[in-house]
Design an enzyme around this catalytic site. Structure first.
Site, short mmCIF file in Angstrom:
data_model
loop_
_atom_site.label_atom_id
_atom_site.label_comp_id
_atom_site.label_asym_id
_atom_site.label_seq_id
_atom_site.Cartn_x
_atom_site.Cartn_y
_atom_site.Cartn_z
N TYR A 32 -1.93 4.73 -10.03
CA TYR A 32 -3.13 4.01 -10.50
C TYR A 32 -4.40 4.71 -10.02
O TYR A 32 -5.13 5.31 -10.79
CB TYR A 32 -3.10 2.57 -9.99
CG TYR A 32 -4.33 1.75 -10.35
CD1 TYR A 32 -4.70 1.54 -11.68
CD2 TYR A 32 -5.12 1.19 -9.35
CE1 TYR A 32 -5.82 0.79 -11.99
CE2 TYR A 32 -6.23 0.43 -9.67
CZ TYR A 32 -6.59 0.23 -10.98
OH TYR A 32 -7.70 -0.51 -11.29
N TYR B 219 0.86 -1.20 0.00
CA TYR B 219 0.00 0.00 0.00
C TYR B 219 0.89 1.25 0.00
O TYR B 219 1.62 1.50 0.96
CB TYR B 219 -0.85 -0.04 1.26
CG TYR B 219 -1.95 0.98 1.40
CD1 TYR B 219 -1.72 2.33 1.20
CD2 TYR B 219 -3.22 0.58 1.79
CE1 TYR B 219 -2.73 3.26 1.35
CE2 TYR B 219 -4.25 1.51 1.96
CZ TYR B 219 -3.99 2.84 1.75
OH TYR B 219 -4.99 3.76 1.92
#
Lengths: 139, 377
Positions: B323, B275
């Site tokens: 993204y 993450y």
């Protein structure tokens, strides 16, 4: 409400029964930490139980107010209580615990804010509450 | 196996307790229960609570848990916690679980719930200093890491450069144009030493998952992706109280447990998601998971090990940096691990069989890690 600088007061804490001794201390110019009587652990933030051994046999004491600059960022986004880029710092106290704070009496630049530089506590009064800040030692 | 309750107690007083804040009511009940069981907080490896964050309870009491439940569904939350705890103990996720409740329902002292309000510990001891959320709080330890290990600004920027390479292969990525280290260092300063391109996007989106028994998996239309291992932990609701600014305790416990429970070694891992709310997260993740020695992950990325064609493909969707990042990005990291295991990712890693997906919560406050495989265990 904005003051003459156009800035709002910084967000102020609301003490709880377990943190009251800390905020009572800042009002009289003392930085108070807690210590476990059983195991000697010095800890922060305030709570009436030692995070080292679960003992409730703890006491507060007046810390030296000395520390060093552990790390920081310089925030460039606008904040209603701060003027221009300002550093948010982590201070390693000589007694062991780490506190978040701001560094005053010092340019807010990477050149002036050198990691591990010695710092000393100072207090900013806001009526009912005083906030611990740090400045370069001897400044 | 059967699971038993071996400690039970209430707060020392009941009724009107204006001298204790809500979190201290949790702590008072917890300490009485520990005494009832003859245990200390360090004997506890699982924490469940509602009304306060299990992160706050664990840190307040000095617990480094490997199982956490913060299910909060109203007054019956604790029944759910008991049930989840029993399942967790049966599964070996924890051995000794503490479930706490405390509520300053009458006096309203320190009643912030989950850290809100000016009376919570984060509000009292971090709130006054001008934090602007993750950009200033998640990032605050990085200068210490740079001094300790010699990481350069260029190496930190390289994380964003490499992830943009992956994003360039992904038609759904928000940002796809190649960038250089110079581009990153010339992007707007957000919170020194972090530039805009070293901070995640802010976008809209969502994702969902469905799980069932492995034996049913073959009845569904897509290639099954099996859960091979998992781990979880929490450290502190305050980034300023991390034991070590240069490493996440929650990453180490969650990641270590995930790899151990999967029965795999680092060499078995074909694909990794960490993450990445900010550019340093993959560096912390690579080291705390044990893929790199402490202080070596920035060089590992700079040397091309995580880029397309590298030996450890990392954040292959482009990550939170390129993204998408809606705020709780963990779901998108899981989705990319599933795509890689199904063999349907836009930037597919050839023959990938094992994916590790490491998530973070808060500012290194919490972590969850899932190991997936497309090989039937």
């Amino acid at each position: 409400m904005a003051d003459s600088t156009g800035l709002r007061p910084r967000p102020l804490p609301q003490p709880t029964p377990e943190t009251q001794h800390f905020w009572d201390g800042t009002k009289v110019g003392e930085l108070r930490l807690q210590r476990c009587i059983d195991c000697g652990t010095v800890y922060f933030p305030p709570r009436p139980v030692c995070p080292g051994n679960s003992s409730s046999d703890v006491e507060w004491f007046v810390a030296s107010g000395n520390g060093s600059l552990l790390s920081y960022v310089i925030n460039y986004r606008p904040h209603p209580s701060f003027d221009g880029p300002y550093a948010i710092a982590l201070v390693k106290l000589d007694e062991g615990p780490t506190m978040m704070s701001n560094i005053v009496d010092c340019p807010q630049t990477p050149e002036a804010l050198v990691l591990d530089m010695p710092l000393e506590v100072t207090f900013e009064n806001h009526g009912d509450i005083a906030i611990p800040l740090f400045r370069p030692k001897g400044s | 196996m059967t699971v038993a309750i071996v400690g039970a107690a209430e707060t020392t007083e009941l009724g009107k307790i204006p001298d204790l804040s809500q979190i201290q009511l949790h702590a008072d009940a917890a300490l009485n229960t520990l005494a009832d069981a003859g245990l200390q907080a360090k004997d506890i490896d699982g924490v469940a609570t509602a009304g306060e964050s299990p992160i706050a309870i664990a840190h307040y009491l000095g617990i480094a848990p490997r199982w956490v439940d913060g299910s909060s569904v109203g007054g019956c939350s604790f029944m759910l916690h008991v049930r989840h705890a029993a399942a967790a103990i049966e599964a070996g996720y924890a051995d000794t679980i503490l479930i706490t409740h405390g509520e300053s329902g009458r006096s309203g002292v320190g009643r912030g719930g989950g850290g809100g309000g000016r009376a919570s510990l984060p509000a009292q001891f971090e709130g006054p200093y001008g934090g602007m959320g993750p950009t200033t709080m998640f990032t605050i330890g990085v200068l210490r890491y740079m001094k300790q290990y010699g990481m350069t600004h260029e190496q930190l920027a390289m994380v964003a450069v490499v992830q943009r390479e992956w994003a360039g292969m992904n038609p759904r990525a928000s940002f796809r144009d190649p960038i250089t280290v110079e581009d990153v260092l010339n992007s707007r300063m957000i919170a020194y030493p972090f530039h805009l391109f070293e901070c995640c996007l802010v976008t809209d989106g969502g994702g969902a998952l469905i799980l069932t028994k492995a034996e049913r998996a073959k009845d569904f239309p897509n290639r099954p992706v099996y859960i091979l291992g998992s781990g979880e932990s929490v450290e502190s609701p305050m980034v300023s109280q991390m034991k070590d600014l240069t490493s996440s305790q929650a990453f180490r416990i969650a990641g270590g447990e995930a790899l151990r429970s999967a029965g795999i070694s680092h060499e078995d891992v074909d694909h990794l998601m960490v993450y990445d709310a900010f550019a340093h997260l993959p560096i912390w993740g690579l080291e705390d998971l044990g893929f790199c020695e402490r202080g070596e992950a920035a060089g590992f990325i700079e040397d091309g090990n995580t880029r397309p064609g590298g030996k450890l493909p990392l954040n292959t969707n482009g990550g939170g940096l390129s993204y998408m990042h809606s705020g709780m990005y963990g779901m998108y990291a899981l989705q990319e691990s599933v795509r890689q295991m199904r063999g349907t990712a836009p930037a597919q890693v050839p023959d990938a069989e094992i994916s590790v997906c490491l998530g973070v919560g808060g500012m290194f406050a919490a972590s969850g890690c899932i190991v997936m495989t497309n090989q039937q265990p």
